[in-house]
Design a protein around this motif. Structure first.
Motif, PDB file in Angstrom:
ATOM      1  N   SER A 137      -7.091 -36.193  19.019  1.00  0.00           N
ATOM      2  CA  SER A 137      -6.125 -35.987  17.960  1.00  0.00           C
ATOM      3  C   SER A 137      -4.819 -36.679  18.303  1.00  0.00           C
ATOM      4  O   SER A 137      -4.436 -36.794  19.447  1.00  0.00           O
ATOM      5  CB  SER A 137      -5.871 -34.493  17.756  1.00  0.00           C
ATOM      6  OG  SER A 137      -7.065 -33.851  17.403  1.00  0.00           O
ATOM      7  N   GLU A 191     -10.327 -29.012  17.807  1.00  0.00           N
ATOM      8  CA  GLU A 191     -11.619 -29.470  17.325  1.00  0.00           C
ATOM      9  C   GLU A 191     -11.824 -30.972  17.496  1.00  0.00           C
ATOM     10  O   GLU A 191     -12.924 -31.465  17.416  1.00  0.00           O
ATOM     11  CB  GLU A 191     -11.783 -29.095  15.850  1.00  0.00           C
ATOM     12  CG  GLU A 191     -11.859 -27.589  15.637  1.00  0.00           C
ATOM     13  CD  GLU A 191     -12.168 -27.249  14.212  1.00  0.00           C
ATOM     14  OE1 GLU A 191     -11.548 -26.327  13.687  1.00  0.00           O
ATOM     15  OE2 GLU A 191     -13.011 -27.908  13.611  1.00  0.00           O
ATOM     16  N   ARG A 229      -7.352 -30.829   7.300  1.00  0.00           N
ATOM     17  CA  ARG A 229      -8.723 -31.330   7.318  1.00  0.00           C
ATOM     18  C   ARG A 229      -9.264 -31.452   5.899  1.00  0.00           C
ATOM     19  O   ARG A 229      -8.990 -30.620   5.040  1.00  0.00           O
ATOM     20  CB  ARG A 229      -9.616 -30.395   8.126  1.00  0.00           C
ATOM     21  CG  ARG A 229      -9.367 -30.470   9.617  1.00  0.00           C
ATOM     22  CD  ARG A 229     -10.420 -29.706  10.388  1.00  0.00           C
ATOM     23  NE  ARG A 229     -10.118 -29.748  11.813  1.00  0.00           N
ATOM     24  CZ  ARG A 229     -10.448 -30.759  12.611  1.00  0.00           C
ATOM     25  NH1 ARG A 229     -11.111 -31.786  12.116  1.00  0.00           N
ATOM     26  NH2 ARG A 229     -10.133 -30.741  13.886  1.00  0.00           N
ATOM     27  N   SER A 230     -10.059 -32.474   5.691  1.00  0.00           N
ATOM     28  CA  SER A 230     -10.723 -32.648   4.412  1.00  0.00           C
ATOM     29  C   SER A 230     -11.724 -31.522   4.209  1.00  0.00           C
ATOM     30  O   SER A 230     -12.452 -31.145   5.135  1.00  0.00           O
ATOM     31  CB  SER A 230     -11.449 -34.000   4.367  1.00  0.00           C
ATOM     32  OG  SER A 230     -12.319 -34.069   3.266  1.00  0.00           O
ATOM     33  N   HIS A 231     -11.781 -30.979   2.997  1.00  0.00           N
ATOM     34  CA  HIS A 231     -12.733 -29.917   2.698  1.00  0.00           C
ATOM     35  C   HIS A 231     -14.170 -30.445   2.669  1.00  0.00           C
ATOM     36  O   HIS A 231     -15.120 -29.687   2.902  1.00  0.00           O
ATOM     37  CB  HIS A 231     -12.401 -29.274   1.349  1.00  0.00           C
ATOM     38  CG  HIS A 231     -11.085 -28.556   1.341  1.00  0.00           C
ATOM     39  ND1 HIS A 231     -10.719 -27.665   2.320  1.00  0.00           N
ATOM     40  CD2 HIS A 231     -10.045 -28.606   0.473  1.00  0.00           C
ATOM     41  CE1 HIS A 231      -9.509 -27.179   2.054  1.00  0.00           C
ATOM     42  NE2 HIS A 231      -9.082 -27.741   0.944  1.00  0.00           N
ATOM     43  N   ASP A 283      -4.770 -29.424  17.843  1.00  0.00           N
ATOM     44  CA  ASP A 283      -6.031 -29.151  17.176  1.00  0.00           C
ATOM     45  C   ASP A 283      -7.168 -29.309  18.165  1.00  0.00           C
ATOM     46  O   ASP A 283      -7.488 -30.400  18.597  1.00  0.00           O
ATOM     47  CB  ASP A 283      -6.218 -30.121  16.008  1.00  0.00           C
ATOM     48  CG  ASP A 283      -7.279 -29.639  15.039  1.00  0.00           C
ATOM     49  OD1 ASP A 283      -8.277 -29.088  15.503  1.00  0.00           O
ATOM     50  OD2 ASP A 283      -7.092 -29.815  13.829  1.00  0.00           O
ATOM     51  N   THR A 303      -2.093 -34.615  13.275  1.00  0.00           N
ATOM     52  CA  THR A 303      -3.268 -35.392  13.650  1.00  0.00           C
ATOM     53  C   THR A 303      -3.498 -36.539  12.676  1.00  0.00           C
ATOM     54  O   THR A 303      -3.542 -36.322  11.467  1.00  0.00           O
ATOM     55  CB  THR A 303      -4.510 -34.484  13.681  1.00  0.00           C
ATOM     56  OG1 THR A 303      -4.267 -33.387  14.553  1.00  0.00           O
ATOM     57  CG2 THR A 303      -5.735 -35.247  14.137  1.00  0.00           C
ATOM     58  N   ARG A 360     -15.053 -32.481   7.703  1.00  0.00           N
ATOM     59  CA  ARG A 360     -14.167 -31.867   8.681  1.00  0.00           C
ATOM     60  C   ARG A 360     -13.712 -32.826   9.783  1.00  0.00           C
ATOM     61  O   ARG A 360     -12.818 -32.501  10.553  1.00  0.00           O
ATOM     62  CB  ARG A 360     -14.875 -30.664   9.325  1.00  0.00           C
ATOM     63  CG  ARG A 360     -15.147 -29.534   8.378  1.00  0.00           C
ATOM     64  CD  ARG A 360     -13.892 -28.747   8.083  1.00  0.00           C
ATOM     65  NE  ARG A 360     -13.382 -28.047   9.260  1.00  0.00           N
ATOM     66  CZ  ARG A 360     -12.186 -27.480   9.319  1.00  0.00           C
ATOM     67  NH1 ARG A 360     -11.365 -27.549   8.304  1.00  0.00           N
ATOM     68  NH2 ARG A 360     -11.798 -26.851  10.412  1.00  0.00           N
ATOM     69  N   GLN A 361     -14.306 -34.005   9.864  1.00  0.00           N
ATOM     70  CA  GLN A 361     -13.931 -34.958  10.895  1.00  0.00           C
ATOM     71  C   GLN A 361     -12.737 -35.819  10.500  1.00  0.00           C
ATOM     72  O   GLN A 361     -12.198 -36.553  11.333  1.00  0.00           O
ATOM     73  CB  GLN A 361     -15.127 -35.866  11.230  1.00  0.00           C
ATOM     74  CG  GLN A 361     -16.314 -35.115  11.807  1.00  0.00           C
ATOM     75  CD  GLN A 361     -15.955 -34.333  13.059  1.00  0.00           C
ATOM     76  OE1 GLN A 361     -15.363 -34.860  13.984  1.00  0.00           O
ATOM     77  NE2 GLN A 361     -16.304 -33.046  13.078  1.00  0.00           N
ATOM     78  N   PHE A 402      -8.951 -36.227   8.023  1.00  0.00           N
ATOM     79  CA  PHE A 402      -7.832 -35.489   7.468  1.00  0.00           C
ATOM     80  C   PHE A 402      -7.397 -36.123   6.152  1.00  0.00           C
ATOM     81  O   PHE A 402      -7.683 -37.291   5.880  1.00  0.00           O
ATOM     82  CB  PHE A 402      -6.672 -35.467   8.469  1.00  0.00           C
ATOM     83  CG  PHE A 402      -6.964 -34.622   9.685  1.00  0.00           C
ATOM     84  CD1 PHE A 402      -6.438 -33.349   9.812  1.00  0.00           C
ATOM     85  CD2 PHE A 402      -7.781 -35.106  10.697  1.00  0.00           C
ATOM     86  CE1 PHE A 402      -6.725 -32.568  10.916  1.00  0.00           C
ATOM     87  CE2 PHE A 402      -8.075 -34.327  11.811  1.00  0.00           C
ATOM     88  CZ  PHE A 402      -7.551 -33.055  11.910  1.00  0.00           C
TER      89      PHE A 402
END
Length: 352
Positions: free
Chosen positions: A16, A12, A214-216, A10, A259, A219-220, A222
């Motif tokens: 991770s 982003e 990722r959490s909706h 990942d 992650t 985004r930082q 999970f």
């Protein structure tokens, strides 16, 4: 047409956990395709795929046609299903060699195993362009071609979080990198972690399953999507090693490498890691209301200013000798000191 492009890596997040740095492509050969060597076919069909990278994948047995490993001279035909696991293309980024101490557990001409301390970011990115493990490797291996490049992840075949301590293997050659990464991709490595979690688990052993994505809403971080409508399959096996009153010392065996997997799965079953500020473990979640107890926990937080997670065991097959390699490490001082404090707390409480 590329039907699937899947990766455990990942981009982003720069820290991770356990991400496998390989891309998985699956292609179905078009009905009108003339017979063509599979290496030439893949170079033509995959962006940024050089002939050398395709050849390295073939040499490692990571090009599959209809589920079977093939050599680079295999000729594809209409209807064939071609799958490949490949290293990510390099990015231009100046890597500054830095004299950062490395805790070396094992080293030979193909690889190195290190015991990463907590607080060390694995590779540059998102504000961490120096002081990382990659910067340390660039200094330590200043004479190795792989570590002179602009690749921000030279030799890396997996990662662990910045604030997680423990064992990592790093490749020193392209052959080693290809073969080791394939083992992580195929989930044949052996990885055991030790975690200190809040609360007493109901069962002494168990398995946590649930897609991680990722959490909706943030985004930082999970989260688990149990119905499988989002995220990637994740499986964690656990075993309670020791009950310490309001916390448990737990061994976690990874079947997949997503992650933040252990941190997310433990939160999902109601037992966040001790002092995990991302997933709610940095508050007193179990115990009494006595001020003496609160002070004890806060003292533990100060000793261990991170999530209580350590990559204790790492096993893999040596990329050139075929030997089974297995490494084990002791808990770092901050985590072992907190475990001892909890043992003392329970002992004193039982006396009272």
């Amino acid at each position: 047409m590329v039907e699937e492009k899947n990766t455990d890596f990942d981009d982003e997040l720069d820290e991770s956990e356990e991400g496998v740095m390989y891309e998985h492509y699956k292609l179905e050969v078009d009905p009108g395709q003339k017979m063509l060597r599979v290496d030439k076919y893949l170079v033509n069909r995959i962006d940024n795929a050089s002939r050398s990278r395709i050849q390295a994948a073939a040499d490692a047995g990571s090009i599959l046609v209809n589920g079977q490993s093939v050599k680079s001279n295999y000729k594809v035909k209409p209807g064939d299903e071609v799958a490949i696991v490949m290293d990510f293309p390099r990015r231009e980024l100046k890597i500054i060699p830095e004299d950062i101490p490395l805790n070396i557990v094992y080293e030979d001409d193909q690889l190195i195993v290190i015991n990463k301390p907590p607080g060390l970011v694995v590779h540059p990115g998102h504000g961490n362009y120096s002081g990382t493990l990659v910067n340390a490797l660039a200094y330590y291996y200043k004479d190795l071609e792989m570590f002179k490049s602009a690749d921000p992840r030279p030799g890396l075949v997996h990662r662990i979080d910045k604030n997680t301590s423990g064992l990592m293997v790093i490749a020193k050659t392209e052959t080693a990198k290809t073969k080791l990464s394939l083992q992580f991709f195929e989930k044949t490595t052996k990885r055991q972690y030790i975690a200190l979690v809040w609360g007493n688990l109901k069962e002494p052993t168990g398995t946590v399953e649930g897609n991680i994505g990722r959490s909706h809403s943030n985004r930082q971080v999970f989260t688990v999507y149990p119905d499988g409508e989002y995220g990637k399959t994740a499986v964690t096996h656990y075993k309670v090693l020791e009950e310490l009153g309001y916390v448990n010392l737990v061994q976690c065996q990874l079947e997949t490498g997503r992650t933040h997997q252990i941190r997310v799965h433990m939160k999902y079953i109601g037992h966040p890691l001790f002092n995990d500020d991302t997933y709610g473990g940095d508050h007193i979640l179990r115990g009494t209301t006595f001020s003496k107890y609160k002070q004890f926990v806060n003292n533990c937080f100060k000793i261990l200013p991170r999530q209580a997670l350590h990559a204790k065991t790492l096993g893999f097959v040596h990329p050139t000798t075929g030997e089974e390699m297995l490494f084990d490490s002791e808990l770092p001082n901050d985590m072992s000191e907190v475990v001892e404090k909890w043992r003392g707390y329970i002992s004193n409480r039982n006396i009272e």
